[in-house]
Design a protein around this motif. Sequence first.
Motif, PDB file in Angstrom:
ATOM      1  N   MET A   1     -13.789  20.728  68.155  1.00  0.00           N
ATOM      2  CA  MET A   1     -12.174  20.793  68.040  1.00  0.00           C
ATOM      3  C   MET A   1     -11.679  19.733  68.685  1.00  0.00           C
ATOM      4  SD  MET A   1      -9.775  22.792  67.091  1.00  0.00           S
ATOM      5  CE  MET A   1      -9.785  24.512  66.819  1.00  0.00           C
ATOM      6  N   LYS A   2     -10.720  19.279  68.033  1.00  0.00           N
ATOM      7  CA  LYS A   2      -9.664  18.125  68.489  1.00  0.00           C
ATOM      8  C   LYS A   2      -8.229  18.496  68.761  1.00  0.00           C
ATOM      9  CE  LYS A   2     -13.211  14.854  68.161  1.00  0.00           C
ATOM     10  NZ  LYS A   2     -13.642  14.259  69.349  1.00  0.00           N
ATOM     11  N   LEU A   3      -7.701  17.763  69.453  1.00  0.00           N
ATOM     12  CA  LEU A   3      -6.235  18.138  69.833  1.00  0.00           C
ATOM     13  C   LEU A   3      -5.398  16.795  69.547  1.00  0.00           C
ATOM     14  CD1 LEU A   3      -3.802  19.810  70.373  1.00  0.00           C
ATOM     15  CD2 LEU A   3      -4.030  19.074  72.822  1.00  0.00           C
ATOM     16  N   PHE A   5      -2.208  14.410  69.503  1.00  0.00           N
ATOM     17  CA  PHE A   5      -0.854  14.074  70.179  1.00  0.00           C
ATOM     18  C   PHE A   5      -0.173  13.210  69.377  1.00  0.00           C
ATOM     19  CE2 PHE A   5      -3.004  15.897  73.899  1.00  0.00           C
ATOM     20  CZ  PHE A   5      -2.277  16.639  74.528  1.00  0.00           C
ATOM     21  N   SER A  27       1.295  23.080  63.770  1.00  0.00           N
ATOM     22  CA  SER A  27       1.741  22.063  65.039  1.00  0.00           C
ATOM     23  C   SER A  27       2.844  22.833  65.597  1.00  0.00           C
ATOM     24  CB  SER A  27       1.981  21.072  64.235  1.00  0.00           C
ATOM     25  OG  SER A  27       3.396  21.155  63.455  1.00  0.00           O
ATOM     26  N   THR A  28       2.993  22.131  66.982  1.00  0.00           N
ATOM     27  CA  THR A  28       3.762  22.512  67.662  1.00  0.00           C
ATOM     28  C   THR A  28       4.697  21.443  68.335  1.00  0.00           C
ATOM     29  OG1 THR A  28       2.415  24.286  68.702  1.00  0.00           O
ATOM     30  CG2 THR A  28       4.500  23.480  70.257  1.00  0.00           C
ATOM     31  N   LEU A  45       1.864  18.424  68.746  1.00  0.00           N
ATOM     32  CA  LEU A  45       0.568  18.903  68.750  1.00  0.00           C
ATOM     33  C   LEU A  45      -0.151  19.502  67.716  1.00  0.00           C
ATOM     34  CD1 LEU A  45       1.019  20.365  72.411  1.00  0.00           C
ATOM     35  CD2 LEU A  45       0.693  18.105  71.918  1.00  0.00           C
ATOM     36  N   GLY A  47      -3.858  20.942  66.535  1.00  0.00           N
ATOM     37  CA  GLY A  47      -5.345  21.371  66.809  1.00  0.00           C
ATOM     38  C   GLY A  47      -6.238  21.333  65.430  1.00  0.00           C
ATOM     39  N   VAL A  99      -5.992  11.200  70.046  1.00  0.00           N
ATOM     40  CA  VAL A  99      -6.855  12.271  69.677  1.00  0.00           C
ATOM     41  C   VAL A  99      -7.656  12.685  70.842  1.00  0.00           C
ATOM     42  CG1 VAL A  99      -8.514  13.148  68.217  1.00  0.00           C
ATOM     43  CG2 VAL A  99      -6.787  11.586  67.298  1.00  0.00           C
ATOM     44  N   ASP A 101     -10.665  15.405  72.702  1.00  0.00           N
ATOM     45  CA  ASP A 101     -11.533  16.561  72.637  1.00  0.00           C
ATOM     46  C   ASP A 101     -10.969  17.616  73.192  1.00  0.00           C
ATOM     47  OD1 ASP A 101     -13.534  15.084  71.263  1.00  0.00           O
ATOM     48  OD2 ASP A 101     -14.391  14.399  73.290  1.00  0.00           O
ATOM     49  N   VAL A 102     -11.498  18.999  72.708  1.00  0.00           N
ATOM     50  CA  VAL A 102     -10.865  20.298  73.408  1.00  0.00           C
ATOM     51  C   VAL A 102     -12.357  20.932  73.681  1.00  0.00           C
ATOM     52  CG1 VAL A 102      -9.882  22.409  72.829  1.00  0.00           C
ATOM     53  CG2 VAL A 102      -8.675  20.340  71.928  1.00  0.00           C
ATOM     54  N   PHE A 105     -11.009  26.622  73.157  1.00  0.00           N
ATOM     55  CA  PHE A 105     -10.042  27.216  72.407  1.00  0.00           C
ATOM     56  C   PHE A 105     -10.174  28.621  72.354  1.00  0.00           C
ATOM     57  CE2 PHE A 105      -8.383  28.510  68.035  1.00  0.00           C
ATOM     58  CZ  PHE A 105      -6.812  28.205  68.372  1.00  0.00           C
TER      59      PHE A 105
END
Length: 108
Positions: A1-3, A5, A27-28, A45, A47, A99, A101-102, A105
């Motif tokens: 999973m990636k986030l 910004f 998205s947020t 943001l 995910g 980008v 790493d998460v 989650f």
Amino acid sequence: MKLIFAVVNRDDASTVSRELSRAGFSSTQLASTGGFLRAGNTTILVGVEESLVPAAIEVIKEHSRSRQAIVPTSPDLAFSGMMAAIPTEVTVGGATIFVVDVDHFERA
């Protein structure tokens, strides 16, 4: 999973969010300020699974446009002896994308 910004110009934020949604991404939006002109930006943001990062970035790039702005500048005071504003055209906008790493989650 990636986030992802994505810092975009506030004028582009609603279009970017709408197009991300149309492409199936959630998205947020966060209001943010900064950059060269300290202008209003929006940080979006997103995910996503790692395999979808290029598709999400493509949507962001496609709908975040650069634009020209006129800003006042000051000449070297040693030559003029006084402060005078000289308008200068600069390119602003587009998107700055990070980008990360998460590690974890969870939906609560």
